[in-house]
Design an enzyme around this catalytic site. Structure first.
Site, short mmCIF file in Angstrom:
data_model
loop_
_atom_site.label_atom_id
_atom_site.label_comp_id
_atom_site.label_asym_id
_atom_site.label_seq_id
_atom_site.Cartn_x
_atom_site.Cartn_y
_atom_site.Cartn_z
N CYS A 5 0.88 -1.17 0.06
CA CYS A 5 0.05 -0.11 0.00
C CYS A 5 0.94 1.14 -0.10
O CYS A 5 2.16 1.01 0.00
CB CYS A 5 -0.93 0.08 1.17
SG CYS A 5 -2.42 1.25 0.97
N CYS A 17 -0.37 4.29 1.98
CA CYS A 17 -0.71 5.30 2.80
C CYS A 17 0.32 5.52 3.96
O CYS A 17 0.40 6.62 4.45
CB CYS A 17 -2.11 4.90 3.34
SG CYS A 17 -2.14 3.32 4.37
N CYS A 58 -3.93 5.97 -0.08
CA CYS A 58 -3.71 4.92 -0.84
C CYS A 58 -3.04 4.75 -2.17
O CYS A 58 -3.28 3.68 -2.77
CB CYS A 58 -4.41 3.71 -0.33
SG CYS A 58 -4.87 3.50 1.43
N LYS A 99 -12.52 -5.05 1.82
CA LYS A 99 -12.14 -4.41 2.78
C LYS A 99 -12.97 -3.03 2.83
O LYS A 99 -13.22 -2.37 2.03
CB LYS A 99 -10.70 -3.90 2.74
CG LYS A 99 -10.15 -2.82 3.53
CD LYS A 99 -8.47 -2.60 3.38
CE LYS A 99 -8.13 -1.45 4.29
NZ LYS A 99 -6.51 -1.19 3.82
N ARG A 141 -3.79 3.42 12.50
CA ARG A 141 -3.41 4.54 11.69
C ARG A 141 -2.42 5.56 12.47
O ARG A 141 -1.61 6.26 12.26
CB ARG A 141 -4.68 5.71 11.21
CG ARG A 141 -4.98 4.85 10.19
CD ARG A 141 -6.43 5.38 9.54
NE ARG A 141 -7.05 4.68 8.59
CZ ARG A 141 -8.42 4.92 8.14
NH1 ARG A 141 -8.81 5.97 8.28
NH2 ARG A 141 -8.81 4.03 7.09
N GLU A 156 -16.62 -8.03 -5.17
CA GLU A 156 -15.27 -7.78 -4.93
C GLU A 156 -14.42 -9.19 -4.93
O GLU A 156 -13.55 -9.09 -5.39
CB GLU A 156 -15.06 -6.99 -3.58
CG GLU A 156 -15.37 -5.64 -3.51
CD GLU A 156 -14.34 -4.59 -4.25
OE1 GLU A 156 -13.20 -5.21 -4.69
OE2 GLU A 156 -14.45 -3.53 -4.14
N LYS A 213 -11.95 -7.92 5.77
CA LYS A 213 -11.24 -6.82 6.78
C LYS A 213 -12.16 -5.87 7.21
O LYS A 213 -12.69 -5.17 6.00
CB LYS A 213 -9.89 -6.33 6.14
CG LYS A 213 -9.22 -5.41 7.24
CD LYS A 213 -8.08 -4.91 6.66
CE LYS A 213 -7.39 -3.68 7.32
NZ LYS A 213 -6.56 -3.04 6.82
N TYR A 255 -2.95 -9.28 16.04
CA TYR A 255 -2.23 -8.68 16.87
C TYR A 255 -2.22 -9.68 18.28
O TYR A 255 -1.22 -9.33 19.01
CB TYR A 255 -2.46 -7.33 17.34
CG TYR A 255 -2.62 -6.33 16.19
CD1 TYR A 255 -1.43 -5.89 15.52
CD2 TYR A 255 -3.88 -6.21 15.25
CE1 TYR A 255 -1.39 -5.04 14.46
CE2 TYR A 255 -3.75 -5.28 14.37
CZ TYR A 255 -2.61 -4.80 13.77
OH TYR A 255 -2.72 -3.96 12.54
C1 PBG Z 1 -3.20 0.11 4.69
C2 PBG Z 1 -3.99 -0.64 5.73
C3 PBG Z 1 -4.65 -0.40 6.78
C4 PBG Z 1 -4.63 -1.37 7.70
C5 PBG Z 1 -3.88 -2.54 7.21
N1 PBG Z 1 -3.37 -1.99 5.81
C6 PBG Z 1 -5.22 0.87 7.24
C7 PBG Z 1 -6.36 1.64 6.32
O1 PBG Z 1 -6.71 1.09 5.55
O2 PBG Z 1 -6.56 2.59 6.53
C8 PBG Z 1 -5.40 -1.52 8.94
C9 PBG Z 1 -5.09 -2.51 10.07
C10 PBG Z 1 -5.42 -2.35 11.20
O3 PBG Z 1 -6.35 -1.63 11.75
O4 PBG Z 1 -5.24 -3.17 12.42
N2 PBG Z 1 -3.94 0.42 3.77
#
Ligand code: PBG
Length: 320
Positions: free
Chosen positions: A116, A118, A126, A191, A201, A229, A244, A309
């Protein structure tokens, strides 16, 4: 009367009829790796999770391997950001260095990278920005560059998380063209634009500087769209399909499990982790039991793989 309670009488009969079993084999453990040295920084909203610089990461990796966790997923926090996130394809960038370090010292640990921009863009979105929105097609070539750079460093699997249309197809073609036809792709297929990413973040310094991600991440209200998707990612030859977040989207996990004959993953995200930790800290819930029950419910919903985690903590209990 049929007595359903007959098969619940003792722990051993409950073991015999138990339908779902959680295992350390199910886990991928996310790692935040920050450019610099001597960094081992607590993430306030994610107790127990840290940002490490590479010179401090070995203790964490030793633990992961000792606990028999099969895989880690890497997130990079670079020292430099720019408009396009060009650091993502720097062959000597933080993630590329991390991949090489891990594969040299822990060759069997399965390394997945989050693909990604971001964490690498000055605006925190992103991809490339055009007229205040992520430009889908302009971002695709940069995704290819990033993935090839990870592949050259020796990554085992890549996982594009940007919700950019056509990214799986683009990545598959780029990898195949360079001879990496055996390198699998895990799509962040379904997602959602979720408030549950808040703590991440902060951890990864990737909050968008303006607006939000709702023009590329999905509307939490949509279930049929989740199937669509996943259908595109499947058709573009993603090897694993991911949902997710996890807990608020167990229905989507089950939809994917029922509709696709590919391994299904789910991401037990930062906010889900933080809520359990916070409530447990207050003494309002039994944190350990809630953790195990949530992970079990993801598995029961149909997840073959859980990115979490909690991996180390849960592994400690499961290995007992
Ligand atoms: C990057 C990404 C994100 C997460 C995983 N990859 C953040 C987002 O999409 O803003 C979130 C993971 C988490 O909250 O544990 N795009």
């Amino acid at each position: 009367m049929y007595r359903t309670r007959r098969l619940r009488k003792t722990e051993n009969i409950r073991r015999l009829v138990r339908e779902t079993k959680l295992s350390v084999d199910d886990f991928i453990y996310p790692l935040f790796i920050e450019e610099g040295s001597a960094i081992e920084a607590d993430i306030v909203s994610m107790p127990g999770i840290k940002r490490f610089s590479l010179d401090r990461i070995s203790k964490e990796l030793d633990e992961v391997v000792a606990l028999n966790i099969p895989s880690v997923m890497l997130f990079g926090i670079p020292s430099q950001k720019d408009e396009e996130g060009t650091e993502t394809w720097n062959d000597n960038g933080i993630i590329q260095q991390a991949i090489r370090l891990i594969k040299e010292n822990y060759p069997t640990l399965y390394v997945v990278t989050d693909v990604c921009f971001c964490e690498y863009t000055s605006h925190g979105h992103c991809g490339i920005i055009y007229q205040n929105d992520v430009d889908n097609d302009a971002t695709l070539p940069n995704i290819a560059k990033q993935v090839i750079s990870h592949a050259k460093a020796g990554v085992d699997m890549v996982a594009p998380s940007g919700m950019i249309d056509g990214s799986i197809e683009t990545i598959r073609k780029a990898l195949d063209d360079e001879g990496y036809y055996n390198l699998p792709i895990m799509g962040y297929s379904v997602k959602y634009a979720s408030a549950f990413y808040g703590p991440f973040r902060d951890a990864a310094d990737s909050a968008p500087a303006f607006g939000d991600r709702r023009t590329y991440q999905m509307d939490p209200a949509n279930r049929n769209e989740g199937l669509r998707e996943a259908t595109y990612d499947d058709a573009e030859d993603a090897d694993i399909l991911m949902v997710k977040p996890a807990l608020s989207y167990l229905d989507i996990i089950r939809d994917l499990k029922n509709n696709f004959d590919k391994p299904i993953a789910c991401y037990n995200v930062s906010g889900e982790y933080a809520m359990v930790k916070a409530a447990a800290e207050k003494g309002w819930i039994d944190g350990e039991r809630v953790m195990m029950e949530s992970l079990l419910s993801m598995k029961r919903a149909g997840a073959d793989i859980i990115i979490t985690y909690f991996a180390k903590e849960a592994a400690r209990l499961l290995n007992r």
